[in-house]
Design an enzyme around this catalytic site. Structure first.
Site, PDB file in Angstrom:
ATOM      1  NE  ARG A  27      -3.571  -0.212   2.737  1.00  0.00           N
ATOM      2  CZ  ARG A  27      -4.184  -0.699   3.873  1.00  0.00           C
ATOM      3  NH1 ARG A  27      -3.899  -0.133   4.793  1.00  0.00           N
ATOM      4  NH2 ARG A  27      -5.173  -1.766   3.559  1.00  0.00           N
ATOM      5  NE  ARG A  75      -2.679   1.755   9.615  1.00  0.00           N
ATOM      6  CZ  ARG A  75      -3.465   0.592   9.343  1.00  0.00           C
ATOM      7  NH1 ARG A  75      -4.119   0.674   8.416  1.00  0.00           N
ATOM      8  NH2 ARG A  75      -3.558  -0.498  10.081  1.00  0.00           N
ATOM      9  CE  LYS A  92      -6.722  -1.053  11.194  1.00  0.00           C
ATOM     10  NZ  LYS A  92      -7.243  -1.540  10.089  1.00  0.00           N
ATOM     11  CE  LYS A 123      -7.656   3.329   9.183  1.00  0.00           C
ATOM     12  NZ  LYS A 123      -8.826   2.550   8.485  1.00  0.00           N
ATOM     13  CB  CYS A 135     -14.027  -3.792   1.288  1.00  0.00           C
ATOM     14  SG  CYS A 135     -14.708  -5.439   1.698  1.00  0.00           S
ATOM     15  CB  CYS A 139      -9.703  -9.622   2.551  1.00  0.00           C
ATOM     16  SG  CYS A 139      -9.726  -9.152   4.211  1.00  0.00           S
ATOM     17  CB  CYS A 192     -15.592  -9.318   7.292  1.00  0.00           C
ATOM     18  SG  CYS A 192     -14.312  -8.044   7.869  1.00  0.00           S
ATOM     19  CB  CYS A 243     -12.253  -1.914   4.255  1.00  0.00           C
ATOM     20  SG  CYS A 243     -11.247  -2.827   5.520  1.00  0.00           S
TER      21      CYS A 243
END
Ligand code: SRM
Ligand code: SF4
Length: 567
Positions: A86, A155, A219, A221, A442, A448, A487, A491
């Site tokens: 990424r 991120r 994480k 953001k 996503c 994934c 899921c 995302c």
């Protein structure tokens, strides 16, 4: 709440029962891990166990092709491992030269698909272990990096697309860049491991006052938005800055904290949350200080034993907004002002041609689920490469998974338009239905590891079955925000959609309803684990009721909130 006693209790509790990831981070020698050994091991396509957690801080995930698991198991072969890589692209901006490099690197080292993510950047999938270093070196040569795009760290910083839409957009883009730089990790590990840089002998040079040796608990953001368009879904971030503008001038920002989408099916302790506004701050110095100190508070108080509740949203709900405000003011050394009013009107990208205040032209291309490839419908990848080869357009990726071709001089517009027409990109963008252009899904299967159901591979087919229902009810021009994830990690931000599909098992989705159009109200679970036929029946009925019972000008999300899922 407040005071040192409380702080000590929490710190002690966290230190006693650290999660395994916390221990891996601390023992990692500033994220160096055992990558040298992992990369040299030719027996497996994977890497050492601890490195799997650490490689994220370098912008990568180890994955395997889930479509091929059974076949490989039958042949007694290990899983087909590869890396997802990424890029770090603050505000989603790259030059045409960088786009060409990216196109070539993707072709040589990955599946070849350039995937625009919901956080304004690009991912490559299917990069084999032997290709990782060449990929990162090639990125580096193009002035691109993957550092800190994953892992327990700040991120990719989001910012209203596009940076030259107005002088204000340029101003907040500069903020985004400053925040991204301020929150980079100080370790030299990335350069040593992937770019064969020299090892830093003097550890003091890489002392990291922000991240120390444990980085963030989870994480982190950050997003910055200029109302009225909430195109980046700012309130889904741990830290949201909402620009307050008066008479065309930036006055400062409302600071909001505690956004995040992830949930766990059947567990009410894990939930999506929109960021709550704490107060208002003005001036760059104070804004950056506030951002930094929100991060240090989360660093010090976030849960480090249970990663499921380690995000800032849980720290906010545990300690309370008032406590956060006081602690932030204490660390900043100044008080937050009262939050200023703001108003969102949409979350959409503005497709097609637009001209900015400097006379420069922009074309926003519809990219279904952010997948840049050539397929039977459209040769998007070829077209975008040709645009880049003219050297006359910058590329700006959006949080709605699209791309803006930007900063085009008036005299170059015709040449770009010829390419877009030649490859039917304009037709493709114009012909996509309103709902499709607002939709996101996503990645999910096949890469994934957390996917329970399909995402981007299924959403286009489902949309093709929903569009006739909208036509039937004369709703095809309705701007409904529909999103799907494989899921409940969220995302594609499905809990902030008017219609959300959240995968529960292969072919099954929870149907979420009642989110607003602009990203200020989450939706609610309406029906669990529906298969396609049931989804279509439900929507058919809901659309019919919407037409019959809606109040003048009411959006679908507001209607379903009022009539279908409201308490
Ligand atoms: Fe995400 C994990 C893909 C945006 C919440 N996300 C993953 C992983 C890396 C799976 C994994 O941990 O192994 C997925 C890789 C799939 C693949 O094969 O590529 C993945 N997330 C994505 C992307 C590519 C989706 C897309 O189709 O665009 C987005 C990349 C963004 C980027 O460029 O950085 C992406 N992920 C998001 C967002 C949206 C956002 O940030 O606005 C969210 C919800 C907001 C939030 O953070 O709460 C999101 N991803 C998660 C979570 C849940 C985190 C949590 O709080 O529990 C996970 C799972 C985890 O971290 O444990 C996750
Ligand atoms: Fe994977 Fe779930 Fe994120 Fe989709 S929402 S990419 S299935 S983690």
């Amino acid at each position: 709440m407040g005071g040192g006693k409380f702080r000590l209790t929490i710190m002690a509790e966290n230190n006693e029962n650290l999660s395994s990831t916390e221990r891996i981070k601390m023992a990692s020698d500033s994220l160096r891990g055992t990558f040298v050994e992992s990369l040299a091991n030719e027996i497996t396509g994977s890497i050492n166990e601890d490195d799997i957690a650490l490689v994220r801080f370098h912008g990568m995930y180890i994955q395997d092709d889930r479509d091929r698991r059974d076949e490989r198991a039958e042949k007694k072969l290990e899983r087909l491992y590869s890396f997802m890589i990424r890029l770090r692209l603050t505000g989603g901006v790259i030059s045409p030269e960088q786009y060409i490099a990216l196109h070539n690197i993707a072709g040589e080292n990955s599946t070849g698909v350039l995937k625009i993510t919901t956080r304004q950047t690009i991912q490559l999938h299917g990069v084999l272990k032997s290709k990782v270093k060449p990929t990162l070196k090639a990125f580096n040569q193009a002035g691109l990096t993957t550092i800190a795009t994953c892992g327990d760290i700040n991120r990719n910083v989001l910012c209203s697309s596009h940076p030259k839409q107005s002088p204000l957009h340029a101003e907040i883009f500069a903020y985004a860049k400053d925040i991204a730089t301020m929150m980079l990790p100080k370790t030299n590990a990335y350069y040593e491991i992937w770019l064969d840089g020299e090892k830093i002998a003097d550890k003091e040079l890489e002392a990291d006052p922000l991240y120390q040796n444990r980085y963030m608990p989870r994480k982190f953001k950050v997003g910055i938005v200029i109302p009225p368009n909430n195109d980046i879904d700012v309130l889904a971030n741990d830290l949201a800055l909402i620009a307050i503008v008066d008479n065309g001038e930036l006055k400062g920002f409302n600071i909001a904290i505690g956004g995040g989408m992830s949930a766990t099916h059947g567990n009410p302790d894990h939930y999506p949350r929109l960021a709550s506004v704490l107060g208002f701050v003005e001036g760059k110095e104070k804004t950056l200080k506030a951002v930094y100190e929100v991060a240090t508070i989360q660093r010090d108080y976030g849960n480090r034993s249970d990663r499921k509740v380690a995000r800032l949203k849980y720290t906010v709900d545990r300690l309370g907004l008032e406590w956060w405000k006081q602690e932030l003011e204490r660390r900043c050394g100044f008080e937050l002002q009262e939050a200023q009013p703001f108003h969102f009107e949409s979350r959409r990208d503005y497709y097609g041609w637009e001209q900015n205040h400097e006379g420069l032209w922009y074309y926003t291309v519809f990219v279904e689920n952010g997948r840049i490839l050539d397929d039977e419908n459209v040769a998007l990848k070829t077209a975008l490469l040709q645009v880049a080869q003219t050297g006359k357009a910058n590329f700006i990726f959006t949080c709605n998974q699209n791309v803006i071709l930007g900063d085009i001089q008036p005299e170059d517009k015709a040449a770009i338009e010829d390419i877009l027409n030649k490859y039917r990109i304009i037709e493709h963008t114009n012909n996509a239905s309103v709902i499709r252009k607002n939709a996101m899904a996503c990645v999910a299967l096949n890469t994934c590891p957390l996917a329970l159901a399909e995402g981007q591979r299924y959403m286009p087919t489902l949309l093709s079955k929903i569009e006739p229902l909208l036509i039937k009810h004369d709703l095809i021009m309705e701007e409904i925000v529909m999103r799907m994830t494989g899921c409940p990690n969220g995302c594609a931000r499905p809990f902030a959609a008017e219609i959300g599909f959240v995968g529960t098992a292969l072919g099954k989705y929870n149907l979420q309803l009642g989110g607003d159009r602009v990203g200020q109200r989450l939706n609610k679970l309406y029906k669990e684990s529906l298969e396609e036929e049931a989804i279509l029946t439900e929507l058919d009925n809901l659309f019919e009721r919407f037409v019959a019972e809606r109040i003048d000008g009411e959006t679908f999300g507001d209607f379903t909130f009022r009539k279908v899922v409201a308490p």
